[in-house]
Write a protein that holds these residues in place. Structure first.
Motif, PDB file in Angstrom:
ATOM      1  N   UNK A 385       0.829  -1.218   0.000  1.00  0.00           N
ATOM      2  CA  UNK A 385       0.000   0.000   0.000  1.00  0.00           C
ATOM      3  C   UNK A 385       0.858   1.261   0.000  1.00  0.00           C
ATOM      4  N   UNK A 386       2.075   1.149   0.530  1.00  0.00           N
ATOM      5  CA  UNK A 386       3.000   2.290   0.550  1.00  0.00           C
ATOM      6  C   UNK A 386       3.864   2.355  -0.708  1.00  0.00           C
ATOM      7  N   UNK A 387       3.674   1.400  -1.627  1.00  0.00           N
ATOM      8  CA  UNK A 387       4.386   1.446  -2.897  1.00  0.00           C
ATOM      9  C   UNK A 387       5.687   0.673  -2.916  1.00  0.00           C
ATOM     10  N   UNK A 388       5.791  -0.386  -2.079  1.00  0.00           N
ATOM     11  CA  UNK A 388       7.008  -1.195  -2.060  1.00  0.00           C
ATOM     12  C   UNK A 388       6.640  -2.674  -2.101  1.00  0.00           C
ATOM     13  N   UNK A 389       7.313  -3.396  -2.989  1.00  0.00           N
ATOM     14  CA  UNK A 389       7.127  -4.834  -3.122  1.00  0.00           C
ATOM     15  C   UNK A 389       8.282  -5.540  -2.423  1.00  0.00           C
TER      16      UNK A 389
END
Length: 429
Positions: A385-389
């Motif tokens: 959700x914060x943009x990190x995989x």
């Protein structure tokens, strides 16, 4: 009209047309539609910084323009012929590999996947030694073919219920050099003692021992520095070959071109895949002139070493060398390791941080793995959700896995650590 069917549409079609064994990450997964170096993009335009790289696959970045251009050009020129015909890219790639492989490993057999590479390496070991048996480490992962599955110690990847049980005649498992609650040296010593016992009992029936220099799916397990040199010395006493499975660790991932080189050990056979194609299927097993000379019966891989994958492999090697990716991995790996260790000091539930280069695991709740697995899933969701995989692995799936494209920057690492700090504050508080 939107050209994307969206996550719900994909899950619906998966349910209709995929086998039920096919899983996926996240409660609310995005539809990934684009890759650009260290970034992935969802169907809604959201950008994700990728810290998993398809489990160490896209090490040179997603759709790296320098590599993709050469792949596309070859695709338009000559796509496939098989090794029954003479083409230049595969022999040039084999030559290039001989320049970066350790020791006297200079003969290469190209295939399509890591499983095939390990399968071929095991066949080669049997042909060369005239022996049938293998030794493998507990909680290892070496492939999904029947033979490689038989030397895989992780129970979740031993899919065939008819598979010979661990400890059967042809495959002997010994403890890996790690055990929770035991010092690393003590766990490694127990592993060595078990190896000595197996070799003393039936060393003359063992063709090879398969090892991952750093167990990936087993939880990013890295042994003490003395372990593999001692393993190799013991195997040599009994004429047992060492097969070095570098599927996840090869091509700069750990700060060395090949992870086994960290300990000055030269294996008898080495297997490679994943990062060599950075997204294009290519794999290989390599050995010395002497060992390769035992493989004389006709054999081929229909697509192994085809012109497109071979040109891609050459482009990858060029990129790794020109951009000093192994050194870059070592440098940023220190930054990542230090940052994770600092977080572990704040949160008792982050029970261990380990790894090398840009292959690092952070275990949650080693003392309660079932709880740790639940928390790992929550952290993955928060980070997405914060943009990190980021990934997960481990025997109980309670280890956060950080295996990003090697092209990430110091700023990427810092931003990811900040996002992880916020995620842990929510999940672990």
């Amino acid at each position: 009209m939107n050209q994307y069917i969206g996550p719900e549409g994909i899950l619906d079609k998966r349910g209709q047309y995929f086998y039920p064994c096919t899983g996926y990450f996240y409660r609310n997964p995005p539809q990934i539609v684009k890759g650009e170096m260290q970034y992935l993009y969802g169907h809604d335009g959201k950008r994700y910084t990728d810290f998993f790289a398809g489990v160490s696959v896209c090490a040179s970045g997603h759709c790296n323009p320098e590599i993709a251009a050469r792949t596309a050009e070859q695709l338009k020129t000559l796509q496939h012929t098989c090794t029954l015909y003479l083409t230049q890219p595969n022999v040039v790639l084999a030559e290039r590999l001989s320049e970066v492989l350790p020791g006297q490993l200079r003969r290469t057999f190209f295939v399509n996947s890591g499983s095939e590479a390990n399968e071929g390496a095991m066949l080669l070991a049997r042909l060369h030694t005239g022996r049938k048996g293998f030794i493998a480490l507990e909680q290892s992962l070496h492939g999904r073919t029947y033979l490689t599955m038989s030397v895989t110690g992780l129970s979740m990847w031993r899919a065939d219920p008819q598979l010979a049980q661990p400890g059967a005649e042809d495959v002997t498992f010994i403890p890996r050099p790690y055990e929770y609650g035991v010092s690393l040296d003590e766990a490694a010593r127990r592993s060595i003692d078990a190896l000595k016992a197996v070799l003393a009992e039936k060393g003359d029936t063992i063709a090879a021992m398969l090892v991952e220099p750093i167990q990936g799916n087993g939880g990013i397990i890295i042994p003490p520095d003395w372990y593999f040199p001692e393993v190799k010395a013991l195997l040599e006493q009994y004429g047992v070959l060492m097969i070095d499975d570098e599927i996840q660790t090869g091509f700069g991932r750990t700060g060395e071109m090949f992870a086994m080189s960290r300990w000055g050990v030269v294996p008898d056979i080495i297997t490679m895949a994943k990062a060599l194609g950075s997204g294009i299927p290519i794999a290989a097993f390599a050995s010395t002139d002497e060992i390769a000379a035992s493989f004389t019966r006709p054999s081929a891989s229909t697509f192994g070493g085809n012109p497109v994958s071979s040109v891609t492999g050459l482009a990858v090697l060029d990129y790794i060398e020109a951009n000093h990716m192994a050194e870059h991995s070592a440098e940023l790996g220190e930054q990542l390791l230090t940052g994770l260790q600092q977080l572990a000091e704040q949160y008792v539930d982050m029970s261990d941080v380990r790894g090398a280069g840009l292959m690092i695991g952070a275990e949650l709740c080693a003392y309660d793995p079932a709880r740790g697995a639940i928390l790992v899933d929550e952290v993955l969701e928060e980070m997405k959700d914060r943009g990190f995989i980021i990934g997960k692995n481990g025997v109980s799936r309670n280890v956060l896995a950080f295996q990003p494209p090697l092209v990430i920057t110091a700023q990427d690492v810092e931003e990811m650590l900040n996002a992880l700090r916020s995620s842990l504050r929510i999940v672990l508080s």
